[in-house]
Design a protein around this motif. Structure first.
Motif, mmCIF file in Angstrom:
data_model
loop_
_atom_site.group_PDB
_atom_site.id
_atom_site.type_symbol
_atom_site.label_atom_id
_atom_site.label_comp_id
_atom_site.label_asym_id
_atom_site.label_seq_id
_atom_site.Cartn_x
_atom_site.Cartn_y
_atom_site.Cartn_z
ATOM 1 N N THR A 18 26.819 -7.168 -20.948
ATOM 2 C CA THR A 18 28.254 -6.838 -19.495
ATOM 3 C C THR A 18 28.098 -7.023 -17.632
ATOM 4 O O THR A 18 27.026 -6.782 -17.531
ATOM 5 C CB THR A 18 28.661 -5.412 -19.371
ATOM 6 O OG1 THR A 18 29.597 -5.530 -18.965
ATOM 7 C CG2 THR A 18 27.628 -4.402 -18.811
ATOM 8 N N HIS A 53 30.132 -7.115 -14.008
ATOM 9 C CA HIS A 53 31.622 -7.086 -13.029
ATOM 10 C C HIS A 53 31.499 -8.605 -12.920
ATOM 11 O O HIS A 53 30.967 -9.517 -12.067
ATOM 12 C CB HIS A 53 31.109 -6.474 -11.893
ATOM 13 C CG HIS A 53 30.405 -4.915 -12.009
ATOM 14 N ND1 HIS A 53 30.203 -4.251 -13.207
ATOM 15 C CD2 HIS A 53 31.206 -3.833 -11.451
ATOM 16 C CE1 HIS A 53 29.848 -2.842 -12.906
ATOM 17 N NE2 HIS A 53 31.424 -2.659 -12.100
ATOM 18 N N VAL A 55 34.576 -15.076 -13.572
ATOM 19 C CA VAL A 55 35.010 -14.736 -15.132
ATOM 20 C C VAL A 55 34.128 -15.661 -16.244
ATOM 21 O O VAL A 55 33.238 -15.444 -16.957
ATOM 22 C CB VAL A 55 36.131 -14.883 -16.002
ATOM 23 C CG1 VAL A 55 36.276 -13.945 -17.109
ATOM 24 C CG2 VAL A 55 36.902 -13.169 -14.806
ATOM 25 N N VAL A 110 30.363 -15.697 -15.470
ATOM 26 C CA VAL A 110 29.101 -15.055 -16.352
ATOM 27 C C VAL A 110 29.582 -15.056 -18.199
ATOM 28 O O VAL A 110 28.270 -14.442 -17.927
ATOM 29 C CB VAL A 110 29.745 -13.684 -16.281
ATOM 30 C CG1 VAL A 110 29.213 -13.255 -14.810
ATOM 31 C CG2 VAL A 110 30.985 -12.945 -16.671
ATOM 32 N N ILE A 167 32.811 -7.943 -20.314
ATOM 33 C CA ILE A 167 33.217 -8.299 -18.677
ATOM 34 C C ILE A 167 33.816 -6.845 -18.008
ATOM 35 O O ILE A 167 34.911 -5.986 -18.858
ATOM 36 C CB ILE A 167 34.363 -9.446 -18.255
ATOM 37 C CG1 ILE A 167 32.878 -10.996 -18.919
ATOM 38 C CG2 ILE A 167 34.255 -9.476 -17.345
ATOM 39 C CD1 ILE A 167 34.441 -11.754 -19.341
ATOM 40 N N GLY A 171 37.551 -7.330 -14.671
ATOM 41 C CA GLY A 171 37.502 -8.739 -15.782
ATOM 42 C C GLY A 171 39.292 -9.712 -14.905
ATOM 43 O O GLY A 171 40.043 -10.592 -15.923
ATOM 44 N N LEU A 227 37.240 -6.532 -21.753
ATOM 45 C CA LEU A 227 37.224 -6.329 -20.419
ATOM 46 C C LEU A 227 37.696 -5.249 -20.843
ATOM 47 O O LEU A 227 38.140 -4.506 -20.813
ATOM 48 C CB LEU A 227 38.608 -7.511 -19.482
ATOM 49 C CG LEU A 227 39.154 -8.247 -20.322
ATOM 50 C CD1 LEU A 227 40.014 -8.895 -19.867
ATOM 51 C CD2 LEU A 227 37.476 -8.867 -19.520
#
Length: 327
Positions: free
Chosen positions: A187, A189, A199, A202, A211, A214, A234
């Motif tokens: 995961t 940030h 977003v 990542v 995420i 997100g 998310l």
């Protein structure tokens, strides 16, 4: 809201009760009074200030015994909010300076305190090792090594926290590859202070399973569709987003729009005492703002349970506890 709850986005130090941090500071003769407001809570003006206060508060936690005490206090408070399963972020940067031997000692103390809390309060806890983005990719690799070497029953994931406005996501790919090879869930940030591009970064460069935050993906319909189609989850923390000014009001928060578009969303507190929230308060405000009822929150908890990084047996027990029938 009295439903049993699953929480996936939670920082262990960020959940430290202010009274505990003040007490530890007094024990060490440390003057950290500047991080508290008149009401005794943590005080800061913006996200940069929040990060600074966070690091000062963490600085009084000096050894494994302190982290055991912290873990016990945090899990007692979390269980009191009806949380039955928690994944909490733990950073080797704060626990032994990324030295593997020291990290093992910290981790042993934290995991043992978690086992005590499970027996006492019924809360199951797992750890996600986090690197700190604004500390840079070299330190992230060291954190990933700590994660890979201690992956197992308690450590189930690897992530990246910190200031998402700093650094280039692709530079952290090596650390994430190392964690992936160790079988850890991933995961990061993103999509909190930076927009949809963060977003995508990542997703593409780190290939994460979930995420953190997100929420700003909501600004890009194509990205929302991608999230809905791929099922990337998310970890949304509405109270945190409101407290830090990402959105001015609860009614402006995109969690309901994202969920309606088919994106898998979960609800967490992030750093609850910093944002003057609890899981119960998060649920209550979502119910008040969006008219969500028990069926909605039950569905959210099922998404969270299915997205948890724990082993199959733990997930099955959690789903049973949440009163979901086996498919």
């Amino acid at each position: 809201m009295t439903l049993p709850k699953v929480e996936l986005h939670h920082h262990l130090e960020g959940a430290a009760p202010p009274a505990l941090i003040r007490d530890m500071a007094r024990m060490r003769g440390a003057d950290i009074g500047g991080i508290f407001g008149p009401d005794g809570g943590y005080a800061y003006r913006d996200f940069t200030g929040f990060l600074a206060v966070y690091e000062v508060a963490t600085s009084v936690l000096k050894g494994p015994e302190d982290y055991a005490r912290l873990t016990g206090a945090v899990l007692e408070n979390t269980a009191a909010q009806g949380v039955v399963y928690l994944e909490t972020f733990i950073s080797p940067d704060f626990c032994g300076g990324r030295d593997l031997g020291a990290w093992r000692e910290y981790l042993h103390a934290i995991a043992e305190a978690a086992r005590v809390a499970e027996r006492a309060h019924g809360i199951v806890t797992r750890g996600i090792v986090t690197c700190i983005r604004h500390f840079g990719p070299a330190m992230a690799r060291d954190a990933a090594l700590c994660a890979a070497e201690t992956a197992g029953d308690f450590i189930v994931g690897f992530g990246m926290a910190g200031d998402e406005r700093r650094g280039v996501v692709a530079d952290f790919a090596y650390a994430f590859d190392m964690a992936r090879e160790a079988g850890l869930g991933l995961t990061a940030h993103a999509g909190e202070w930076e927009g949809p591009t963060s977003v995508r970064a990542v997703l593409d460069d780190l290939r994460v399973d979930r995420i953190g935050h997100g929420v700003r993906a909501a600004e890009d319909p194509a990205l929302v569709e991608r999230l809905a189609q791929t099922g990337v989850v998310l970890e949304i923390c509405p109270g945190s987003n409101i407290a830090l000014g990402v959105y001015p009001r609860w009614s402006d928060h995109p969690i309901a729009r994202l969920r309606a578009a088919g994106v898998k969303v979960t609800v967490s507190t992030d750093d609850p005492p910093f944002f003057h929230t609890t899981m119960t308060q998060e649920y209550d405000r979502l119910a008040q703002t969006f008219g969500w009822g028990e069926d909605d929150f039950a569905a959210l908890n099922r998404v969270a349970a299915e997205a948890a990084f724990c082993d199959t047996a733990t997930r099955a027990a959690l789903l049973k506890r949440l009163e979901f029938a086996d498919d």
